[in-house]
Design a protein around this motif. Sequence first.
Motif, PDB file in Angstrom:
ATOM      1  N   LEU A  12       0.829  -1.213   0.000  1.00 17.26           N
ATOM      2  CA  LEU A  12       0.000   0.000   0.000  1.00 17.26           C
ATOM      3  C   LEU A  12       0.859   1.256   0.000  1.00 17.26           C
ATOM      4  O   LEU A  12       1.880   1.321   0.691  1.00 17.26           O
ATOM      5  CB  LEU A  12      -0.913   0.022   1.226  1.00 17.26           C
ATOM      6  CG  LEU A  12      -1.902  -1.135   1.390  1.00 17.26           C
ATOM      7  CD1 LEU A  12      -2.772  -0.891   2.603  1.00 17.26           C
ATOM      8  CD2 LEU A  12      -2.748  -1.321   0.163  1.00 17.26           C
ATOM      9  N   SER A  13       0.413   2.254  -0.735  1.00 18.78           N
ATOM     10  CA  SER A  13       1.075   3.560  -0.717  1.00 18.78           C
ATOM     11  C   SER A  13       0.803   4.225   0.633  1.00 18.78           C
ATOM     12  O   SER A  13      -0.072   3.786   1.396  1.00 18.78           O
ATOM     13  CB  SER A  13       0.520   4.433  -1.846  1.00 18.78           C
ATOM     14  OG  SER A  13      -0.843   4.760  -1.566  1.00 18.78           O
ATOM     15  N   GLU A  14       1.530   5.279   0.904  1.00 19.09           N
ATOM     16  CA  GLU A  14       1.304   6.027   2.152  1.00 19.09           C
ATOM     17  C   GLU A  14      -0.137   6.541   2.221  1.00 19.09           C
ATOM     18  O   GLU A  14      -0.760   6.512   3.271  1.00 19.09           O
ATOM     19  CB  GLU A  14       2.294   7.185   2.279  1.00 19.09           C
ATOM     20  CG  GLU A  14       3.653   6.761   2.744  1.00 19.09           C
ATOM     21  CD  GLU A  14       3.643   6.087   4.118  1.00 19.09           C
ATOM     22  OE1 GLU A  14       3.002   6.597   5.048  1.00 19.09           O
ATOM     23  OE2 GLU A  14       4.281   5.031   4.238  1.00 19.09           O
ATOM     24  N   ARG A  15      -0.633   7.008   1.099  1.00 19.96           N
ATOM     25  CA  ARG A  15      -2.007   7.522   1.053  1.00 19.96           C
ATOM     26  C   ARG A  15      -3.008   6.410   1.364  1.00 19.96           C
ATOM     27  O   ARG A  15      -3.940   6.604   2.145  1.00 19.96           O
ATOM     28  CB  ARG A  15      -2.296   8.127  -0.311  1.00 19.96           C
ATOM     29  CG  ARG A  15      -3.643   8.741  -0.404  1.00 19.96           C
ATOM     30  CD  ARG A  15      -3.824   9.437  -1.719  1.00 19.96           C
ATOM     31  NE  ARG A  15      -5.158  10.012  -1.768  1.00 19.96           N
ATOM     32  CZ  ARG A  15      -5.676  10.562  -2.823  1.00 19.96           C
ATOM     33  NH1 ARG A  15      -4.970  10.636  -3.931  1.00 19.96           N
ATOM     34  NH2 ARG A  15      -6.880  11.043  -2.801  1.00 19.96           N
ATOM     35  N   ALA A  16      -2.818   5.242   0.764  1.00 15.11           N
ATOM     36  CA  ALA A  16      -3.711   4.113   1.017  1.00 15.11           C
ATOM     37  C   ALA A  16      -3.606   3.654   2.463  1.00 15.11           C
ATOM     38  O   ALA A  16      -4.605   3.330   3.101  1.00 15.11           O
ATOM     39  CB  ALA A  16      -3.394   2.965   0.067  1.00 15.11           C
ATOM     40  N   ARG A  17      -2.379   3.655   3.005  1.00 12.97           N
ATOM     41  CA  ARG A  17      -2.199   3.274   4.413  1.00 12.97           C
ATOM     42  C   ARG A  17      -2.975   4.212   5.327  1.00 12.97           C
ATOM     43  O   ARG A  17      -3.544   3.804   6.327  1.00 12.97           O
ATOM     44  CB  ARG A  17      -0.715   3.293   4.774  1.00 12.97           C
ATOM     45  CG  ARG A  17       0.086   2.207   4.108  1.00 12.97           C
ATOM     46  CD  ARG A  17       1.584   2.429   4.290  1.00 12.97           C
ATOM     47  NE  ARG A  17       2.023   2.201   5.648  1.00 12.97           N
ATOM     48  CZ  ARG A  17       2.640   1.105   6.064  1.00 12.97           C
ATOM     49  NH1 ARG A  17       2.900   0.146   5.200  1.00 12.97           N
ATOM     50  NH2 ARG A  17       3.014   0.980   7.303  1.00 12.97           N
ATOM     51  N   GLY A  18      -3.008   5.490   4.952  1.00  8.86           N
ATOM     52  CA  GLY A  18      -3.720   6.482   5.753  1.00  8.86           C
ATOM     53  C   GLY A  18      -5.220   6.247   5.806  1.00  8.86           C
ATOM     54  O   GLY A  18      -5.895   6.689   6.729  1.00  8.86           O
ATOM     55  N   HIS A  45     -17.704  -5.493   8.073  1.00  5.25           N
ATOM     56  CA  HIS A  45     -18.292  -5.330   6.736  1.00  5.25           C
ATOM     57  C   HIS A  45     -17.802  -4.021   6.099  1.00  5.25           C
ATOM     58  O   HIS A  45     -17.467  -3.984   4.916  1.00  5.25           O
ATOM     59  CB  HIS A  45     -19.815  -5.357   6.855  1.00  5.25           C
ATOM     60  CG  HIS A  45     -20.523  -5.644   5.582  1.00  5.25           C
ATOM     61  ND1 HIS A  45     -20.239  -6.723   4.780  1.00  5.25           N
ATOM     62  CD2 HIS A  45     -21.510  -4.966   4.946  1.00  5.25           C
ATOM     63  CE1 HIS A  45     -21.019  -6.705   3.728  1.00  5.25           C
ATOM     64  NE2 HIS A  45     -21.794  -5.644   3.797  1.00  5.25           N
ATOM     65  N   ALA A  46     -17.730  -2.957   6.896  1.00  6.06           N
ATOM     66  CA  ALA A  46     -17.258  -1.663   6.393  1.00  6.06           C
ATOM     67  C   ALA A  46     -15.795  -1.751   5.950  1.00  6.06           C
ATOM     68  O   ALA A  46     -15.418  -1.181   4.921  1.00  6.06           O
ATOM     69  CB  ALA A  46     -17.432  -0.588   7.461  1.00  6.06           C
ATOM     70  N   LEU A  47     -14.982  -2.477   6.699  1.00  6.45           N
ATOM     71  CA  LEU A  47     -13.573  -2.650   6.339  1.00  6.45           C
ATOM     72  C   LEU A  47     -13.442  -3.400   5.011  1.00  6.45           C
ATOM     73  O   LEU A  47     -12.675  -2.997   4.131  1.00  6.45           O
ATOM     74  CB  LEU A  47     -12.829  -3.396   7.440  1.00  6.45           C
ATOM     75  CG  LEU A  47     -11.383  -3.782   7.135  1.00  6.45           C
ATOM     76  CD1 LEU A  47     -10.522  -2.554   6.853  1.00  6.45           C
ATOM     77  CD2 LEU A  47     -10.801  -4.604   8.278  1.00  6.45           C
ATOM     78  N   LEU A  48     -14.192  -4.460   4.853  1.00  7.46           N
ATOM     79  CA  LEU A  48     -14.142  -5.230   3.609  1.00  7.46           C
ATOM     80  C   LEU A  48     -14.658  -4.408   2.424  1.00  7.46           C
ATOM     81  O   LEU A  48     -14.114  -4.482   1.319  1.00  7.46           O
ATOM     82  CB  LEU A  48     -14.917  -6.533   3.755  1.00  7.46           C
ATOM     83  CG  LEU A  48     -14.306  -7.522   4.755  1.00  7.46           C
ATOM     84  CD1 LEU A  48     -15.224  -8.717   4.943  1.00  7.46           C
ATOM     85  CD2 LEU A  48     -12.914  -7.949   4.337  1.00  7.46           C
ATOM     86  N   THR A  49     -15.682  -3.605   2.651  1.00  9.68           N
ATOM     87  CA  THR A  49     -16.204  -2.725   1.610  1.00  9.68           C
ATOM     88  C   THR A  49     -15.161  -1.682   1.218  1.00  9.68           C
ATOM     89  O   THR A  49     -14.959  -1.396   0.039  1.00  9.68           O
ATOM     90  CB  THR A  49     -17.505  -2.045   2.070  1.00  9.68           C
ATOM     91  OG1 THR A  49     -18.483  -3.061   2.331  1.00  9.68           O
ATOM     92  CG2 THR A  49     -18.035  -1.073   1.042  1.00  9.68           C
ATOM     93  N   MET A  54     -11.324   0.368  -2.742  1.00  5.57           N
ATOM     94  CA  MET A  54      -9.969   0.818  -3.053  1.00  5.57           C
ATOM     95  C   MET A  54      -9.294  -0.091  -4.081  1.00  5.57           C
ATOM     96  O   MET A  54      -8.146   0.140  -4.459  1.00  5.57           O
ATOM     97  CB  MET A  54      -9.133   0.872  -1.771  1.00  5.57           C
ATOM     98  CG  MET A  54      -9.577   1.947  -0.804  1.00  5.57           C
ATOM     99  SD  MET A  54      -8.666   1.907   0.748  1.00  5.57           S
ATOM    100  CE  MET A  54      -7.043   2.417   0.207  1.00  5.57           C
ATOM    101  N   GLY A  55     -10.011  -1.134  -4.500  1.00  6.71           N
ATOM    102  CA  GLY A  55      -9.466  -2.051  -5.496  1.00  6.71           C
ATOM    103  C   GLY A  55      -8.467  -3.043  -4.935  1.00  6.71           C
ATOM    104  O   GLY A  55      -7.674  -3.613  -5.688  1.00  6.71           O
ATOM    105  N   LEU A  56      -8.497  -3.258  -3.622  1.00  8.67           N
ATOM    106  CA  LEU A  56      -7.570  -4.192  -2.987  1.00  8.67           C
ATOM    107  C   LEU A  56      -8.123  -5.608  -3.048  1.00  8.67           C
ATOM    108  O   LEU A  56      -9.317  -5.825  -2.869  1.00  8.67           O
ATOM    109  CB  LEU A  56      -7.335  -3.801  -1.522  1.00  8.67           C
ATOM    110  CG  LEU A  56      -6.778  -2.400  -1.286  1.00  8.67           C
ATOM    111  CD1 LEU A  56      -6.718  -2.098   0.200  1.00  8.67           C
ATOM    112  CD2 LEU A  56      -5.416  -2.254  -1.930  1.00  8.67           C
ATOM    113  N   LYS A  57      -7.243  -6.544  -3.280  1.00 11.32           N
ATOM    114  CA  LYS A  57      -7.627  -7.959  -3.308  1.00 11.32           C
ATOM    115  C   LYS A  57      -7.365  -8.550  -1.922  1.00 11.32           C
ATOM    116  O   LYS A  57      -6.219  -8.617  -1.476  1.00 11.32           O
ATOM    117  CB  LYS A  57      -6.821  -8.708  -4.355  1.00 11.32           C
ATOM    118  CG  LYS A  57      -7.171 -10.175  -4.441  1.00 11.32           C
ATOM    119  CD  LYS A  57      -6.355 -10.860  -5.505  1.00 11.32           C
ATOM    120  CE  LYS A  57      -6.702 -12.339  -5.549  1.00 11.32           C
ATOM    121  NZ  LYS A  57      -5.863 -13.042  -6.531  1.00 11.32           N
TER     122      LYS A  57
END
Length: 66
Positions: A12-18, A45-49, A54-57
Amino acid sequence: MARYEVCVSGRLSERARGAFCSLEVQAVPPQTILFGVLRDQADLHALLTQCRDMGLKVLSLQRLPG
């Protein structure tokens, strides 16, 4: 409340980590692991959404003991 570990593909990029500021984020190439306490199923559920949006697998999800 329960502690979870979510493993996602890639680094993850810094932005995505944030975006996961309430979780501990640990890079373990070629994956990233998110750790944290979630209050209930709605938080999970919110975390998985959020990961999906974010397009994460998501490679794995597990509830941790204790």
